[in-house]
Design a protein around this motif. Structure first.
Motif, mmCIF file in Angstrom:
data_model
loop_
_atom_site.group_PDB
_atom_site.id
_atom_site.type_symbol
_atom_site.label_atom_id
_atom_site.label_comp_id
_atom_site.label_asym_id
_atom_site.label_seq_id
_atom_site.Cartn_x
_atom_site.Cartn_y
_atom_site.Cartn_z
ATOM 1 N N GLU A 46 33.853 98.037 91.947
ATOM 2 C CA GLU A 46 33.783 99.485 92.133
ATOM 3 C C GLU A 46 32.411 100.041 91.764
ATOM 4 O O GLU A 46 31.501 99.315 91.362
ATOM 5 C CB GLU A 46 34.937 100.181 91.408
ATOM 6 C CG GLU A 46 36.290 99.765 91.978
ATOM 7 C CD GLU A 46 37.459 100.546 91.408
ATOM 8 O OE1 GLU A 46 37.267 101.583 90.758
ATOM 9 O OE2 GLU A 46 38.616 100.092 91.633
ATOM 10 N N ASP A 149 37.854 100.473 84.151
ATOM 11 C CA ASP A 149 38.286 101.617 84.961
ATOM 12 C C ASP A 149 38.593 101.232 86.405
ATOM 13 O O ASP A 149 38.926 102.093 87.220
ATOM 14 C CB ASP A 149 37.196 102.702 84.961
ATOM 15 C CG ASP A 149 36.952 103.260 83.565
ATOM 16 O OD1 ASP A 149 37.917 103.338 82.781
ATOM 17 O OD2 ASP A 149 35.786 103.614 83.258
ATOM 18 N N THR A 150 38.490 99.932 86.737
ATOM 19 C CA THR A 150 38.702 99.512 88.117
ATOM 20 C C THR A 150 40.153 99.122 88.357
ATOM 21 O O THR A 150 40.871 98.722 87.441
ATOM 22 C CB THR A 150 37.800 98.315 88.465
ATOM 23 O OG1 THR A 150 38.203 97.172 87.674
ATOM 24 C CG2 THR A 150 36.337 98.628 88.178
ATOM 25 N N LYS A 151 40.562 99.210 89.611
ATOM 26 C CA LYS A 151 41.914 98.796 89.991
ATOM 27 C C LYS A 151 42.086 97.284 89.822
ATOM 28 O O LYS A 151 43.169 96.803 89.466
ATOM 29 C CB LYS A 151 42.194 99.186 91.440
ATOM 30 C CG LYS A 151 43.621 98.897 91.901
ATOM 31 C CD LYS A 151 43.832 99.352 93.328
ATOM 32 C CE LYS A 151 45.273 99.124 93.759
ATOM 33 N NZ LYS A 151 45.664 97.702 93.734
ATOM 34 N N CYS A 152 41.015 96.544 90.064
ATOM 35 C CA CYS A 152 41.084 95.082 89.927
ATOM 36 C C CYS A 152 41.427 94.687 88.496
ATOM 37 O O CYS A 152 42.244 93.795 88.258
ATOM 38 C CB CYS A 152 39.754 94.463 90.351
ATOM 39 S SG CYS A 152 39.743 92.657 90.377
ATOM 40 N N TRP A 153 40.814 95.352 87.502
ATOM 41 C CA TRP A 153 41.119 95.073 86.096
ATOM 42 C C TRP A 153 42.582 95.391 85.792
ATOM 43 O O TRP A 153 43.280 94.619 85.136
ATOM 44 C CB TRP A 153 40.198 95.881 85.196
ATOM 45 C CG TRP A 153 40.665 95.968 83.763
ATOM 46 C CD1 TRP A 153 41.398 96.984 83.206
ATOM 47 C CD2 TRP A 153 40.480 94.997 82.729
ATOM 48 N NE1 TRP A 153 41.662 96.710 81.878
ATOM 49 C CE2 TRP A 153 41.106 95.496 81.561
ATOM 50 C CE3 TRP A 153 39.832 93.761 82.670
ATOM 51 C CZ2 TRP A 153 41.113 94.813 80.357
ATOM 52 C CZ3 TRP A 153 39.834 93.080 81.469
ATOM 53 C CH2 TRP A 153 40.460 93.591 80.331
ATOM 54 N N THR A 154 43.060 96.533 86.273
ATOM 55 C CA THR A 154 44.454 96.932 86.039
ATOM 56 C C THR A 154 45.412 95.912 86.624
ATOM 57 O O THR A 154 46.367 95.481 85.964
ATOM 58 C CB THR A 154 44.726 98.317 86.652
ATOM 59 O OG1 THR A 154 43.818 99.268 86.090
ATOM 60 C CG2 THR A 154 46.148 98.758 86.381
ATOM 61 N N ASP A 155 45.167 95.493 87.862
ATOM 62 C CA ASP A 155 46.062 94.539 88.528
ATOM 63 C C ASP A 155 46.065 93.191 87.825
ATOM 64 O O ASP A 155 47.119 92.593 87.590
ATOM 65 C CB ASP A 155 45.649 94.362 89.989
ATOM 66 C CG ASP A 155 45.909 95.615 90.823
ATOM 67 O OD1 ASP A 155 46.681 96.475 90.350
ATOM 68 O OD2 ASP A 155 45.335 95.735 91.916
ATOM 69 N N GLN A 158 47.707 93.178 84.210
ATOM 70 C CA GLN A 158 49.146 93.364 84.180
ATOM 71 C C GLN A 158 49.902 92.266 84.920
ATOM 72 O O GLN A 158 51.129 92.250 84.913
ATOM 73 C CB GLN A 158 49.515 94.726 84.784
ATOM 74 C CG GLN A 158 48.988 95.911 83.994
ATOM 75 C CD GLN A 158 49.386 97.246 84.579
ATOM 76 O OE1 GLN A 158 50.220 97.326 85.476
ATOM 77 N NE2 GLN A 158 48.792 98.318 84.072
ATOM 78 N N SER A 212 51.807 95.906 80.713
ATOM 79 C CA SER A 212 51.137 97.152 81.116
ATOM 80 C C SER A 212 50.530 97.885 79.930
ATOM 81 O O SER A 212 49.689 98.774 80.095
ATOM 82 C CB SER A 212 52.113 98.076 81.837
ATOM 83 O OG SER A 212 53.114 98.547 80.941
#
Length: 330
Positions: A46, A149-155, A158, A212
Motif C-alpha cells: 500500500e 495499516d495494510t489489508k495484507c497485514w490484517t489478513d 488473522q 483477530s
C-alpha cells in the motif's frame, strides 16, 4: 518507481536481478516495470510503505543495511514479474507496421522449451521475492509500522495458515508462493467444514477472536496461541492438499509429473504426466497424513484446550480413556 533512467547504467541496475545484456534499454523496460510495481507490489504494501521504499531507492547511499535489503527484495520481485508479465511484448517490436519479431544475424530466438522455462522461472522468482519481502517486513515490523495499516497485514495476522514457509512445515512446496496461492482457495473451506467440527463451535469462534485480537488468549490454556494455531494449520494444510489433489490432480498449475532417468533424452531425464493410479496413490498418502494430523489435533485439544471445548466436537469425540475401557476391534 524503484528503477530509473538515471541509475540504469547500461542495464546494470536490472542485471543484478535478471541476467541481461548492456543493450537492454530503460525505455524498453519502463512501462513493464512501472506496470508490475502498480499491479503487484503496491497493492501488497500500500501507499505509505511504498513511499518509504521509493524513498530508500532515492537515497540508497545513506540507507542502512535493512533498508537496502528491503529495496533489493522489492526490485527483485518487480524485475522478474515484469519479464514474466510482458514476456511476449518484450520479444516483439510494435510499430506503425504492426507487430514484428526482433532478430539479428548473430543471435536467434530461444527454443520453445527455453522460453517456457524462463517464463516459469520469472514467475516463481517474482512471487517468491514478494513473499520474502512480506516475511522480512513482518519480522522487522517495529521498523516498518506503516505495514500494520495494510489489508495484507490484517489478513495474514488473522489467518490460520499465513505463508508458504508454514505450508512447508507440513507439505513440501519448496517455498513456492504460486502453490500457496492455489492452496489458499481451499483453506477457508477446510477451516469451515473440517476444522470447525473438530474444534467445536465455541472453541472455533474463540480462536477467531484470539487471532483477530478482539479477545486475549487465556493465560491458563497450557500453550501459546501460536502453538495452537500451528497445530490447527498442520491439519488445514494437509486437508487442503487432499482437496486440491482430488480436484486437479496436482499442487502446481502444470499438472502432476513423474521424472525418471532415460538415456538419450534432454539432461538424461524423462518427465511424463502421472497416470490416474499414480495420482490416486499420492492422494491416498495425503489422506492418511490428514487423518493422522486430525488425531494429533484431537490429542492436543484434550491435553491443552479441553476446558474450552467440552463435549462439543462433532467429528471426533474428546473423551477420557485413561482406564483403557474402550478399544478398537477388527
Amino acid at each position: 518507481m524503484i528503477f530509473s533512467k538515471e541509475k540504469w547504467n547500461n542495464g546494470k541496475e536490472i542485471s543484478a536481478f535478471v541476467p541481461s545484456s548492456a543493450s537492454l534499454s530503460f525505455q524498453k523496460m519502463e512501462s513493464s516495470l512501472s506496470g508490475v510495481q502498480q499491479m503487484y507490489l503496491q497493492p501488497l504494501v500500500e501507499s505509505m510503505l511504498m513511499k518509504k521504499i521509493e524513498g530508500i531507492y532515492a537515497n540508497q547511499e545513506t540507507a542502512d543495511e535493512h533498508s537496502r535489503y528491503l529495496l533489493s527484495l522489492a526490485q527483485r520481485a518487480v524485475a522478474n514479474l515484469a519479464f514474466w508479465h510482458d514476456f511476449d511484448a518484450l520479444n516483439l517490436r510494435i510499430s506503425d507496421q504492426g507487430f514484428q519479431r526482433q532478430g539479428s544475424g548473430d543471435w536467434q530466438g530461444a527454443y520453445k522449451y527455453q522460453e517456457d522455462r524462463m517464463r516459469e522461472n520469472f514467475k516463481s522468482r517474482g512471487f517468491n521475492a514478494l513473499d520474502a519481502l512480506l516475511d522480512f517486513v513482518e519480522d522487522n515490523i517495529s521498523e516498518y509500522p506503516e505495514y500494520k495499516d495494510t489489508k495484507c497485514w490484517t489478513d495474514r495476522s488473522q489467518a490460520i495458515v499465513r505463508s508458504p514457509k508454514e505450508v512447508d512445515r507440513s507439505v513440501c512446496i519448496y517455498g513456492s508462493h504460486i502453490v500457496f496461492m492455489r492452496l489458499q482457495a481451499e483453506f477457508r473451506t477446510v477451516e469451515e467444514y473440517h476444522l470447525k467440527p473438530l474444534l467445536g463451535d465455541d472453541l472455533y469462534r474463540d480462536m477467531r477472536k484470539w487471532l483477530s485480537g478482539s479477545e486475549d488468549f487465556p493465560e491458563d490454556a497450557g500453550c501459546t496461541l501460536d502453538t495452537f494455531r500451528l497445530v490447527c494449520a498442520d491439519y488445514v494444510v494437509r486437508m487442503a492438499v487432499v482437496r486440491l489433489m482430488k480436484q486437479t490432480g496436482s499442487l502446481t498449475d502444470r499438472g502432476l509429473y513423474f521424472m525418471q532417468m532415460s538415456a538419450g533424452s534432454y539432461d538424461n531425464k524423462n518427465v511424463s504426466p502421472a497416470s490416474d493410479r499414480q495420482i490416486g496413490d499420492r492422494v491416498g498418502m495425503y489422506e492418511i497424513d490428514a487423518t493422522r494430523s486430525a488425531a494429533s489435533l484431537q490429542t492436543f485439544i484434550k491435553n491443552f484446550m479441553g476446558k474450552y471445548v467440552g463435549d462439543e466436537t462433532t467429528s471426533y469425540n474428546v473423551r477420557d480413556n485413561t482406564g483403557h475401557n474402550a478399544f478398537f476391534a477388527l
